[in-house]
Design an enzyme around this catalytic site. Sequence first.
Site, short mmCIF file in Angstrom:
data_model
loop_
_atom_site.label_atom_id
_atom_site.label_comp_id
_atom_site.label_asym_id
_atom_site.label_seq_id
_atom_site.Cartn_x
_atom_site.Cartn_y
_atom_site.Cartn_z
N ASP A 38 0.82 -0.92 0.05
CA ASP A 38 0.09 -0.07 0.03
C ASP A 38 0.90 1.00 -0.26
O ASP A 38 1.82 1.43 0.68
CB ASP A 38 -0.81 0.01 1.29
CG ASP A 38 -1.97 0.97 1.28
OD1 ASP A 38 -1.80 2.19 1.07
OD2 ASP A 38 -3.11 0.52 1.23
N HIS A 107 -10.23 -4.11 -3.34
CA HIS A 107 -8.84 -4.26 -2.92
C HIS A 107 -9.14 -4.82 -1.46
O HIS A 107 -9.60 -4.05 -0.75
CB HIS A 107 -7.73 -3.33 -3.26
CG HIS A 107 -8.37 -1.95 -2.69
ND1 HIS A 107 -9.25 -1.10 -3.29
CD2 HIS A 107 -7.95 -1.23 -1.63
CE1 HIS A 107 -9.68 -0.06 -2.67
NE2 HIS A 107 -8.62 -0.14 -1.42
N LEU A 108 -8.26 -5.69 -1.28
CA LEU A 108 -8.15 -6.59 0.08
C LEU A 108 -7.05 -5.90 0.90
O LEU A 108 -5.83 -5.91 0.57
CB LEU A 108 -8.08 -7.88 0.19
CG LEU A 108 -7.56 -8.56 1.53
CD1 LEU A 108 -9.01 -8.43 2.36
CD2 LEU A 108 -7.57 -10.08 1.33
N HIS A 109 -7.32 -5.17 2.17
CA HIS A 109 -6.19 -4.42 2.88
C HIS A 109 -5.64 -5.76 3.71
O HIS A 109 -6.44 -6.28 4.23
CB HIS A 109 -6.79 -3.41 3.66
CG HIS A 109 -6.89 -2.31 2.97
ND1 HIS A 109 -6.02 -1.00 2.78
CD2 HIS A 109 -8.04 -1.77 2.28
CE1 HIS A 109 -6.46 -0.12 1.93
NE2 HIS A 109 -7.65 -0.36 1.72
#
Length: 150
Positions: A38, A107-109
């Site tokens: 990120d 989107h997967l954090h």
Amino acid sequence: MRMESNRSSYCVFCSIANGTEPTTEILSQNDELVCFRDVKPGAPHHYLVIPREHVGNCKSLRKEHIQLVLRMEEMAKAVLQMKGISDLQDIRLGFHMPPFSSVPHLHLHVLAPATQLSSRSLRFYGPQSFWFLTVENLLKHLREAGPPCY
């Protein structure tokens, strides 16, 4: 699995997934998913897992996408382990609910260790955040009733 056809706007995550965003370090990838750091990390380890195909956001998902979410979770945990995170109980995995997602591409954090999240990060990714939907809660919604409807 194309979720949105005839998209006319630029999507930075599609560019990353297609390899046309040269500054992004890819941590893991396969035919379906890509994982990278990120750009505004909220934890010592903060990664994103995205599908290569454009999917708008978690509200675009249906019951048939459960396996996609599970594969995203699997890649997230594999990358964390590759980066030396052994305590998979001290992590946060989830999605921001629109309109609180900065990029309109699913989107997967992936954040670890969760115990080291700052107070600012806890507002965005913590258990009390009403706009951060954990993988478990998303899967529950998809299995029971369809997409989340917060």
